[in-house]
Design an enzyme around this catalytic site. Structure first.
Site, PDB file in Angstrom:
ATOM      1  N   SER A 131       1.580 101.791  39.948  1.00  0.00           N
ATOM      2  CA  SER A 131       0.345 101.046  39.705  1.00  0.00           C
ATOM      3  C   SER A 131      -0.551 101.805  38.716  1.00  0.00           C
ATOM      4  O   SER A 131      -0.224 101.907  37.539  1.00  0.00           O
ATOM      5  CB  SER A 131      -0.360 100.769  41.035  1.00  0.00           C
ATOM      6  OG  SER A 131      -1.339  99.770  40.887  1.00  0.00           O
ATOM      7  N   HIS A 167       2.463  94.993  39.456  1.00  0.00           N
ATOM      8  CA  HIS A 167       2.374  94.010  40.549  1.00  0.00           C
ATOM      9  C   HIS A 167       2.466  92.583  40.007  1.00  0.00           C
ATOM     10  O   HIS A 167       1.723  91.686  40.397  1.00  0.00           O
ATOM     11  CB  HIS A 167       1.068  94.193  41.328  1.00  0.00           C
ATOM     12  CG  HIS A 167       0.831  95.596  41.772  1.00  0.00           C
ATOM     13  ND1 HIS A 167       1.766  96.310  42.504  1.00  0.00           N
ATOM     14  CD2 HIS A 167      -0.228  96.436  41.578  1.00  0.00           C
ATOM     15  CE1 HIS A 167       1.278  97.526  42.747  1.00  0.00           C
ATOM     16  NE2 HIS A 167       0.082  97.638  42.192  1.00  0.00           N
TER      17      HIS A 167
END
Length: 238
Positions: A131, A167
């Site tokens: 991330s 994501h």
């Protein structure tokens, strides 16, 4: 070290077991294999989470019993090691956790870690993360660092001259915002990952996409005629 500069930028790396303990998944295992070391030295950087102590503890526990020498580098309220540069350069792999990529970049620059990371990359230390720990190596990408509505961060370390999306399959707005940013020229050509996928770069070139979860894929988004064009990148299982 004489290894080719290597980055593994992911939307994965760890999973929860039946007792909700954190465990290394396929992409974290791949990061270790990429070092070529029998007992690699891994440093966890929790900067993006504000050096969350629980995150640090869970990461140490995740590697319990593994043939890995784990350390961590915290910057709040002060660095937890005497010589940050020496500690970073002594590692085989750096794993950067998720959280605020904008906060991470600010803190790294405050402590001179932006230059140290480039030095480590050029020396062959494997740079990896999830991330925020994926976006940081790129020119930038969509982030919720500033609030629930995604905005662009465009001051990434730019070791990789691309934008980055994370994501991609679990947060619907991520794809929409990345497309808009690329189409508008806010970000250059960008690579993105579904949850459970990772981008393996050798030097500044994408070498492969890997997946620790069935169906997880990578993507490349280009600007063509003022619009975003997305292409799917098949992932190799790890």
């Amino acid at each position: 070290m004489t290894r080719t500069p290597t980055i593994l930028a992911t939307s994965g790396g760890f999973a929860r077991d039946a007792r909700d303990n954190l465990r290394p998944a396929g992409l974290a295992k791949l990061a270790l294999r990429l070092t070529g070391a029998d007992r690699p030295k891994l440093c966890f950087l929790p900067t993006a989470s504000g050096d969350n102590v629980s995150y640090v503890q869970l990461t140490y526990a995740a590697f319990a019993g593994w043939s890995v020498d784990v350390s961590h580098l915290s910057l709040f309220p002060m660095p937890n090691v005497e010589d940050v540069r020496a500690h970073v350069l002594a590692q085989d792999v750096l794993w950067v956790g998720g959280g605020s990529v904008a906060g991470l970049l600010a803190m790294w620059r405050l402590h001179g870690l932006d230059d140290v990371m480039r030095e480590a990359w050029e020396a062959g230390v494997v740079l990896a993360g999830v991330s925020a720990g994926s976006i940081c190596w790129h020119a930038g990408g969509p982030t919720d660092s500033f609030g629930p509505r995604l905005r662009a961060v465009t001051d990434g370390l730019a070791l990789l001259p691309y934008g980055n999306g994370v994501h991609y399959d679990s947060e619907e707005e991520r794809r929409v915002v990345l497309h808009r940013m690329v189409a508008d020229g806010v970000l250059p050509t960008s690579y993105a990952t579904d949850d459970g996928a990772g981008l393996l770069y050798r030097g500044t070139e994408l070498a492969a996409v890997h997946a620790e979860r069935d169906g997880a894929r990578g993507y490349v988004v280009d600007a063509v005629g003022g619009e975003a064009k997305e292409s799917v990148l098949t992932a190799e299982p790890v």
